[in-house]
Design a protein around this motif. Structure first.
Motif, PDB file in Angstrom:
ATOM      1  N   THR A   1      -8.279  -0.219  -5.339  1.00  0.00           N
ATOM      2  CA  THR A   1      -8.431   1.130  -5.983  1.00  0.00           C
ATOM      3  C   THR A   1      -8.693   2.274  -4.956  1.00  0.00           C
ATOM      4  OG1 THR A   1      -9.920  -0.227  -7.446  1.00  0.00           O
ATOM      5  CG2 THR A   1      -9.943   2.156  -7.771  1.00  0.00           C
TER       6      THR A   1
ATOM      7  N   TYR B   1      -5.799   8.561 -10.915  1.00  0.00           N
ATOM      8  CA  TYR B   1      -6.789   7.538 -11.213  1.00  0.00           C
ATOM      9  C   TYR B   1      -7.254   7.550 -12.734  1.00  0.00           C
ATOM     10  CZ  TYR B   1      -6.624   6.349  -6.313  1.00  0.00           C
ATOM     11  OH  TYR B   1      -6.042   6.018  -4.821  1.00  0.00           O
TER      12      TYR B   1
ATOM     13  N   LEU C   1      -3.045   4.006 -12.615  1.00  0.00           N
ATOM     14  CA  LEU C   1      -2.928   4.616 -11.594  1.00  0.00           C
ATOM     15  C   LEU C   1      -1.344   5.348 -11.492  1.00  0.00           C
ATOM     16  CD1 LEU C   1      -3.675   5.822  -8.532  1.00  0.00           C
ATOM     17  CD2 LEU C   1      -3.332   3.659  -7.790  1.00  0.00           C
TER      18      LEU C   1
ATOM     19  N   ALA D   1      -7.530   2.508  -1.818  1.00  0.00           N
ATOM     20  CA  ALA D   1      -6.422   2.487  -0.872  1.00  0.00           C
ATOM     21  C   ALA D   1      -6.949   2.075   0.385  1.00  0.00           C
ATOM     22  CB  ALA D   1      -5.757   3.848  -0.753  1.00  0.00           C
TER      23      ALA D   1
ATOM     24  N   ALA E   1       0.806  -1.184  -0.184  1.00  0.00           N
ATOM     25  CA  ALA E   1      -0.012  -0.064   0.081  1.00  0.00           C
ATOM     26  C   ALA E   1       0.715   1.472  -0.136  1.00  0.00           C
ATOM     27  CB  ALA E   1      -0.943  -0.035   1.225  1.00  0.00           C
TER      28      ALA E   1
ATOM     29  N   TYR F   1       0.490   1.732 -11.817  1.00  0.00           N
ATOM     30  CA  TYR F   1      -0.191   0.264 -11.976  1.00  0.00           C
ATOM     31  C   TYR F   1      -1.009   0.502 -13.398  1.00  0.00           C
ATOM     32  CZ  TYR F   1       0.229  -0.100  -6.872  1.00  0.00           C
ATOM     33  OH  TYR F   1       0.705  -0.353  -5.517  1.00  0.00           O
TER      34      TYR F   1
ATOM     35  N   ARG G   1       5.337   5.006  -8.211  1.00  0.00           N
ATOM     36  CA  ARG G   1       4.555   3.859  -8.372  1.00  0.00           C
ATOM     37  C   ARG G   1       3.709   3.829  -9.241  1.00  0.00           C
ATOM     38  NH1 ARG G   1       5.203  -1.719  -7.533  1.00  0.00           N
ATOM     39  NH2 ARG G   1       3.518  -2.705  -6.642  1.00  0.00           N
TER      40      ARG G   1
ATOM     41  N   VAL H   1      -0.928   4.687   0.286  1.00  0.00           N
ATOM     42  CA  VAL H   1      -1.660   6.060   1.154  1.00  0.00           C
ATOM     43  C   VAL H   1      -2.496   5.524   2.321  1.00  0.00           C
ATOM     44  CG1 VAL H   1      -3.933   7.111   0.632  1.00  0.00           C
ATOM     45  CG2 VAL H   1      -2.171   6.624  -1.315  1.00  0.00           C
TER      46      VAL H   1
ATOM     47  N   ARG I   1       6.173   6.798  -3.903  1.00  0.00           N
ATOM     48  CA  ARG I   1       6.540   6.710  -2.524  1.00  0.00           C
ATOM     49  C   ARG I   1       7.472   7.957  -2.018  1.00  0.00           C
ATOM     50  NH1 ARG I   1       3.122   3.792  -2.956  1.00  0.00           N
ATOM     51  NH2 ARG I   1       3.126   1.664  -3.070  1.00  0.00           N
TER      52      ARG I   1
HETATM   53  C1  PHB Z   1      -0.067   2.916  -4.167  1.00  0.00           C
HETATM   54  O1  PHB Z   1       0.718   3.819  -4.171  1.00  0.00           O
HETATM   55  O2  PHB Z   1       0.676   1.820  -4.033  1.00  0.00           O
HETATM   56  C2  PHB Z   1      -1.458   3.105  -4.213  1.00  0.00           C
HETATM   57  C3  PHB Z   1      -2.026   4.166  -4.093  1.00  0.00           C
HETATM   58  C4  PHB Z   1      -3.562   4.375  -4.124  1.00  0.00           C
HETATM   59  C5  PHB Z   1      -4.072   3.289  -4.316  1.00  0.00           C
HETATM   60  C6  PHB Z   1      -3.555   2.023  -4.550  1.00  0.00           C
HETATM   61  C7  PHB Z   1      -2.347   1.895  -4.479  1.00  0.00           C
HETATM   62  O3  PHB Z   1      -5.538   3.387  -4.464  1.00  0.00           O
END
Ligand code: PHB
Ligand code: FAS
Length: 402
Positions: free
Chosen positions: A306, A213, A222, A308, A56, A234, A232, A58, A226
């Protein structure tokens, strides 16, 4: 480091035996220790392995508040990034969700789960709380009696048994604690999504300061981070995809294709230092208790990432469970323990609903046909035109009250 992060083998008796050394188990151990309650953590993997997992990113305000009250918020407050909002990209444009304004002043913290886990391990080491790593064949037993116990094995000390008053099942979705409950004493609820998330971590500045998003006909994407030098990303992928199907160049081409041009223009492509595919599911087990066993975190529920919510739900479970155990031992008051499952599930289901709603709105569902596509468009158009809808999104994203 030895398998047990304190001298010698773990004790033969404790008040609470905690199975699982992820965020749920570690935070529970720290809060119980702070309340003067003895506990031991039994973790299947090595510490290096646990700390190598990228999960994770957030943290809700309730999570950061609890970490601070547990005395592990220092590095988070120094290195974490407070975020006031995020963008939703749709049809080449973006909608900004102003979390601070819409939620009446609440924000979220961008600070990786890996760092939270590091901080928790450091605090437990400093407090001398026993964490047994590479504990094999952990078996919670006697759960329906007043004298439960846990057996396990380590290479260093062989077969071991810990007698306890309670067992906390914090061993994640694939753990042993939930499956230790007889089938006729537990009910599960599940929705498996027809896609996964392919995640990449790269040592490059993020595409923009706030998260994006993105909905696209090619699939969801996404953009997260960090820290200012570690991004990061996705993309929604097929459940049959393998990491080796996605060399970095293909990943970044697809990510760019799913983003609005003005955002994609800022993408700095870097070598992936971590690349993994996570399946998406919604899952809840009820009740989150069986006799002297209490489930918390992913052992009891899973949400699509999605919203977090995964890590943050683990934290709220631990808030309820640590509060209940403290009342039991401190004031010999068992009412909060009796109410734990109901209290935790009330918040879990609201987070399940939000995570399902956000996932359903923003991902590409191939089998939903043209009607499903139109419903998604209408969902977004309503959100874009309604402060009430945006307020509801913001309230859920920053985290509903514990
Ligand atoms: C992530 O930074 O890994 C992250 C952030 C928001 C999300 C899911 C993952 O909804
Ligand atoms: P965890 O799974 O973190 O920890 C359980 C621990 O128990 C593990 O260390 C495991 O080794 C141990 N264990 C398992 N079986 C055992 C046994 N038999 N004996 C002893 N120990 C045992 N959430 C988000 O909010 N955003 C994300 O982007 C996100 N990405 C994720 C990606 C992946 C691949 C996964 C799996 C989850 C992701 N999550 C995300 C959710 C995740 O963050 C979880 O919600 C969070 O780790 C929950 O913490 P725990 O309940 O402690 O479970």
């Amino acid at each position: 480091m030895s398998a047990t992060s304190h001298a010698g083998a773990a004790p033969k008796r404790t008040q609470v035996a905690i199975v699982g050394g992820g965020p749920a188990g570690l935070l529970l151990a720290l809060l119980l220790h702070r309340a003067g309650i003895d506990c031991v953590v039994l973790e299947r993997r090595s510490r290096d392995y646990v700390l190598s997992r990228i999960r994770a990113g957030v943290l809700e305000q309730g999570t950061t508040d609890l970490l601070r009250s547990a005395g592990v918020g220092g590095r988070m407050d120094r290195e974490g990034l407070v975020h006031d909002g995020f963008d939703i990209a749709w049809r080449g444009d973006t909608l900004h969700i102003d979390l601070r304004e819409l939620s009446g002043g609440k924000t979220v913290m961008v600070y990786g789960q890996t760092e939270v886990t590091h901080d928790l391990y450091d605090a437990l080491d400093a407090a001398g709380v026993p964490v047994v790593h590479e504990a094999e064949d952990v078996r919670p037993q006697g759960l329906e009696t007043a004298e439960p116990f846990v057996t396990y094995r380590t290479k260093e000390h062989g077969e071991r048994r810990i007698d306890c008053d309670f067992v906390a099942g914090c061993d994640g979705f694939h753990g042993v604690c939930r499956t230790a409950i007889p089938r006729d004493r537990i009910e599960t609820f599940e929705r498996v999504y027809p896609f996964g998330w392919l995640g990449v971590l790269t040592r490059k500045p993020p595409i923009q300061e706030e998260l994006v998003y993105a909905h696209h006909t090619r699939g969801f994407a996404l953009c997260s981070l960090r820290n200012p030098q570690l991004s990061r990303y996705y993309i929604q992928c097929s459940v049959s995809d393998k990491v080796e199907d996605w060399p970095d160049s293909r990943f970044y081409d697809e990510l760019e294709a799913r983003l609005p041009d003005r955002i994609a223009a800022n993408l700095q492509r870097g070598e992936s230092v971590e690349k993994s595919i996570a399946p998406l599911r919604s899952f809840v087990a009820e009740p989150m208790r069986y006799g002297r066993l209490f489930l918390a975190g992913d052992a009891a529920h899973i949400v699509p990432p999605t919203g977090a919510k995964g890590l943050n739900l683990a934290v709220s479970d631990i808030y309820y469970l640590s509060r209940a155990l403290t009342a039991h031992y401190g004031e010999r008051d068992g009412r909060l323990l009796e109410g734990y499952s109901g209290d935790a599930l009330a918040r879990v289901w609201k987070a399940e609903r939000f995570s399902w709603w956000f996932t359903s709105m923003i991902h590409r569902f191939e089998d939903d046909g043209s009607f499903g596509q139109r419903i998604q468009e209408a969902e977004f158009d309503f959100l874009a035109g309604s402060k009430a809808a945006q307020t509801a999104l913001a309230e859920n994203y920053v985290g509903l009250p514990f």
